[in-house]
Design an enzyme around this catalytic site. Structure first.
Site, mmCIF file in Angstrom:
data_model
loop_
_atom_site.group_PDB
_atom_site.id
_atom_site.type_symbol
_atom_site.label_atom_id
_atom_site.label_comp_id
_atom_site.label_asym_id
_atom_site.label_seq_id
_atom_site.Cartn_x
_atom_site.Cartn_y
_atom_site.Cartn_z
ATOM 1 N N GLU A 38 -10.957 3.637 6.378
ATOM 2 C CA GLU A 38 -9.908 4.586 6.791
ATOM 3 C C GLU A 38 -10.634 5.709 7.539
ATOM 4 O OE1 GLU A 38 -7.974 6.741 3.599
ATOM 5 O OE2 GLU A 38 -6.268 7.321 4.858
ATOM 6 N N HIS A 97 -9.588 0.858 -0.843
ATOM 7 C CA HIS A 97 -9.504 1.575 0.432
ATOM 8 C C HIS A 97 -10.896 1.527 1.074
ATOM 9 C CE1 HIS A 97 -5.784 3.152 -1.128
ATOM 10 N NE2 HIS A 97 -5.630 4.043 -0.165
ATOM 11 N N HIS A 149 0.862 -1.189 0.000
ATOM 12 C CA HIS A 149 0.000 0.000 0.000
ATOM 13 C C HIS A 149 0.896 1.235 0.000
ATOM 14 C CE1 HIS A 149 -3.717 2.147 1.991
ATOM 15 N NE2 HIS A 149 -3.052 2.966 1.175
HETATM 16 N N1 ADE Z 1 -4.710 8.646 -2.006
HETATM 17 C C1 ADE Z 1 -3.462 8.790 -1.554
HETATM 18 N N2 ADE Z 1 -3.409 8.499 -0.241
HETATM 19 C C2 ADE Z 1 -4.657 8.156 0.142
HETATM 20 C C3 ADE Z 1 -5.246 7.739 1.358
HETATM 21 N N3 ADE Z 1 -4.551 7.615 2.487
HETATM 22 N N4 ADE Z 1 -6.566 7.485 1.370
HETATM 23 C C4 ADE Z 1 -7.295 7.605 0.250
HETATM 24 N N5 ADE Z 1 -6.790 7.989 -0.922
HETATM 25 C C5 ADE Z 1 -5.485 8.259 -0.991
HETATM 26 ZN ZN ZN Z 2 -3.750 4.772 0.564
#
Ligand code: ADE
Ligand code: ZN
Length: 355
Positions: A220, A217, A37
């Site tokens: 988060e 993703h 990642h």
């Molecule tokens: N693009 C680059 N870094 C990211 C992240 N942490 N979360 C979502 N999109 C991203």
């Molecule tokens: Zn990312």
């Protein structure tokens, strides 16, 4: 025959990039491992922003390298993405993408990364009239050269920008399929909240039918329901981040049962205020719950460190011992899209390595 005009034949950039805070590096562990990642655009260091800006005649809205670094202070994902997209203005040519990826690969190899699965954001470049060919050719040349230059392998994962919606993602997939052999998979990134994975069901189903690996993703900043959707609707093989899964016991049970890999990014989580302090990072609880956790750098130029800086932060801040760090390294190789024979070779090297 070496061709000095070809980017892959220019000298490797082996110098370690300066850390934004100017501190000494913590001791590096350099366990053999995979990085799963990392956004290549998030490895664009401030000094490279100015070097490429000068090379391409791009005027920047920052007074200089120090002024840019002073802006590496974020309140959330959105405030980071604003700066991340604005720095990309300097990436214009195939050589720029080669240099960017080559610098990351050189740096990662010093941290023991034997294999990297690297995200890139096609729409962030095509929307600025940079041809997809320039992006893909530059990145692919660097990836191919990494084997002889740095003794490591890498693959490319093209991410759709979720805030651009599913139609734009489908158009992007159309264009990517002209470069089918250059990528190993597709992902989903950018602003999360308000853009649930299910919006992208058709795009992911088409990508999977083409034999592409699928990751996304989720969890988060977004809720656990986005992780469920990524699993059930997009049928992803890994979840990127996924730290908010801990809020849902049934989801934790599912992730543990199925050993779905989570590509966790501790320094990113601190910098984007997903967790307040590294000492509060839930990685130990995640390991304790039997989750297939891996550790990664996400956007190392912006978040204060590359892969071993993340490992060192977990050792120092969370108190992970060498057994836990080895488990994380092992998980990264297990969760990679490497073929079984190569994976086993790396795992054997990890088992034979010393702390
Ligand atoms: N693009 C680059 N870094 C990211 C992240 N942490 N979360 C979502 N999109 C991203
Ligand atoms: Zn990312």
């Amino acid at each position: 025959m070496r061709d000095p005009t070809h980017p892959a034949d220019r000298p490797a950039q082996l110098d370690r990039p300066a850390r934004p805070d100017g501190n000494a590096q913590p001791d590096r562990l350099a366990l053999p491992k995979a990085e799963l990642h990392v956004h290549i655009e998030g490895t664009l260091e401030a000094d490279m922003v100015f070097r490429l800006g000068a090379r391409n005649g791009v005027r920047l809205p920052f007074a200089g390298v120090e002024d840019l670094r002073a802006r590496y202070s974020f309140s959330n994902l959105g405030s980071f993405l604003d700066l991340y997209y604005s720095c990309m203005a300097v990436l214009r040519t195939e050589d720029d993408f080669f240099d960017l990826a080559d610098a990351y690969l050189a740096r990662a190899s010093k941290d023991g990364v034997r294999h990297a699965e690297i995200f890139f954001d096609p729409q962030a470049h095509t929307s600025r009239s940079v041809p997809l060919e320039a992006v893909v050719n530059g990145l692919t040349s660097a990836v191919s050269a990494a084997r002889s230059r740095y003794g490591m392998s890498a693959g490319l994962i093209a991410c759709f920008l979720r805030d651009q919606g599913p139609d734009a993602a489908m158009d992007t997939l159309d264009q990517l399929l002209h470069h089918r052999d250059a990528i190993i998979g597709v992902g989903l990134d950018s602003a999360e909240v308000g853009y649930p994975p299910a919006l992208f069901a058709d795009v992911f189903s088409r990508a999977r039918a083409q034999g592409l690996h699928c990751v996304a993703h989720a969890g988060e900043e977004g809720p656990p329901s986005y992780v469920w959707e990524a699993l059930d609707v997009l049928r992803v093989e890994r979840i990127d981040h996924g730290v908010r899964s801990l809020e849902d016991r049934n989801l934790v049970a599912r992730l543990a049962d199925e050993q779905v890999p989570l590509t966790v990014c501790p320094l990113s989580n601190v910098r984007l205020k997903v967790v307040e302090r590294i000492e509060e990072h839930p990685v130990a609880a995640m390991l304790e719950a039997g989750l297939a956790v891996t550790v990664n750098s996400d956007d190392p130029a912006y978040f204060g460190g590359y892969l071993d800086d993340n490992f060192a932060a977990l050792a120092q801040g969370v108190g992970l011992d060498s057994y836990a760090l080895r488990t994380l390294a092992r998980n990264s190789l297990q969760a990679s899209f490497l073929d079984d024979a190569t994976r086993k070779t790396h795992l054997d090297h990890l088992d034979a390595s010393e702390d």
